[in-house]
Scaffold this motif. Sequence first.
Motif, PDB file in Angstrom:
ATOM      1  N   TYR A 225      10.653   1.542   2.471  1.00 53.29           N
ATOM      2  CA  TYR A 225      11.511   1.861   1.060  1.00 53.29           C
ATOM      3  C   TYR A 225      12.058   2.667   0.905  1.00 53.29           C
ATOM      4  O   TYR A 225      12.750   3.196   0.056  1.00 53.29           O
TER       5      TYR A 225
ATOM      6  N   GLY B  85       4.260   1.103   4.418  1.00 54.35           N
ATOM      7  CA  GLY B  85       5.261   0.056   3.336  1.00 54.35           C
ATOM      8  C   GLY B  85       6.386   0.984   2.894  1.00 54.35           C
ATOM      9  O   GLY B  85       7.417   1.281   2.378  1.00 54.35           O
TER      10      GLY B  85
ATOM     11  N   HIS C 107      12.028  -7.735   4.498  1.00 55.42           N
ATOM     12  CA  HIS C 107      10.938  -7.256   4.739  1.00 55.42           C
ATOM     13  C   HIS C 107      10.257  -7.885   4.783  1.00 55.42           C
ATOM     14  O   HIS C 107       9.136  -8.325   4.955  1.00 55.42           O
TER      15      HIS C 107
ATOM     16  N   CYS D  10       7.096 -10.296   7.080  1.00 50.52           N
ATOM     17  CA  CYS D  10       6.009  -9.593   7.111  1.00 50.52           C
ATOM     18  C   CYS D  10       5.154 -10.874   7.015  1.00 50.52           C
ATOM     19  O   CYS D  10       3.964 -11.701   6.714  1.00 50.52           O
TER      20      CYS D  10
ATOM     21  N   SER E 193      -0.875  -3.820   0.794  1.00 49.76           N
ATOM     22  CA  SER E 193       0.445  -3.414   1.020  1.00 49.76           C
ATOM     23  C   SER E 193       0.711  -2.523   0.003  1.00 49.76           C
ATOM     24  O   SER E 193       1.876  -2.229   0.314  1.00 49.76           O
TER      25      SER E 193
ATOM     26  N   TYR F 270       4.485  -6.056  -1.675  1.00 52.16           N
ATOM     27  CA  TYR F 270       6.024  -5.383  -1.030  1.00 52.16           C
ATOM     28  C   TYR F 270       6.988  -5.978  -2.109  1.00 52.16           C
ATOM     29  O   TYR F 270       8.300  -5.239  -2.124  1.00 52.16           O
TER      30      TYR F 270
ATOM     31  N   HIS G 251       7.399  -2.862  -4.736  1.00 50.41           N
ATOM     32  CA  HIS G 251       7.754  -1.934  -3.504  1.00 50.41           C
ATOM     33  C   HIS G 251       9.314  -2.555  -3.910  1.00 50.41           C
ATOM     34  O   HIS G 251      10.430  -1.718  -3.819  1.00 50.41           O
ATOM     35  N   THR G 252      10.004  -3.771  -3.879  1.00 48.13           N
ATOM     36  CA  THR G 252      11.357  -3.595  -3.105  1.00 48.13           C
ATOM     37  C   THR G 252      12.089  -4.241  -5.125  1.00 48.13           C
ATOM     38  O   THR G 252      12.918  -3.093  -5.737  1.00 48.13           O
TER      39      THR G 252
END
Length: 203
Positions: free
Chosen positions: A124, A120, A151, A155, A114, A48, A51-52
């Motif tokens: 996002y 996820g 987030h 998690c 993830s 994640y 992702h961020t």
Amino acid sequence: MDTRLLLSFLALDLLLVCVPGADWAYAISAGLRGRSVGWAVGGLVAGYAVHTVLAVAGLAVLVAGEPRLLTVAGAGYLVWLGWGVLRSPGAPGTADELADTSRARVFLRGATISGLNPKGLLLYLSVLPQFLTPHGNLPIPAQTATLGLLHMACCAAVYLTVGLGARAVLATRPSAARAVTRTSGAAMLGIGAFLLVQRLATL
């Protein structure tokens, strides 16, 4: 950022994180198979984090252009991982399980799960942008990073609780632990197969 907006996002995010899925299955499996829950959860959080970073860099828009390809890749990986768990459920903490997987591999598996998790991607690409305020006191990238960090914290808290709870409750019950591990493997395989069939049918 507005405190009420952050609390609203936190409430919705916790709700989403608490819905069992592939991340839960992996955390439970790691706890029951004698692996380090911390490394497994660290891997999930790292996925994640990627992702961020992508969202902050604005690359999420590009990723959104090819969601099918990414979902197919993630679904295929879940099928493969779930089948592996079903083939060898093991007993909690057995020597073969401890030798089978290094901490780095446990971490990388978590990051892959993830990182390719459709839930996820949904957060996002669809949910998080709704909490960004173009004329707020922080620039959009900083707001995105703040929500992404929230987030990740959710998690970490939920998945550590799930993994450690599974280990504590079932560590002295090998047969029950195997059943839960098989269920976790079946969940990963089932989620992956469903997404794979769904995406392939729309190609």
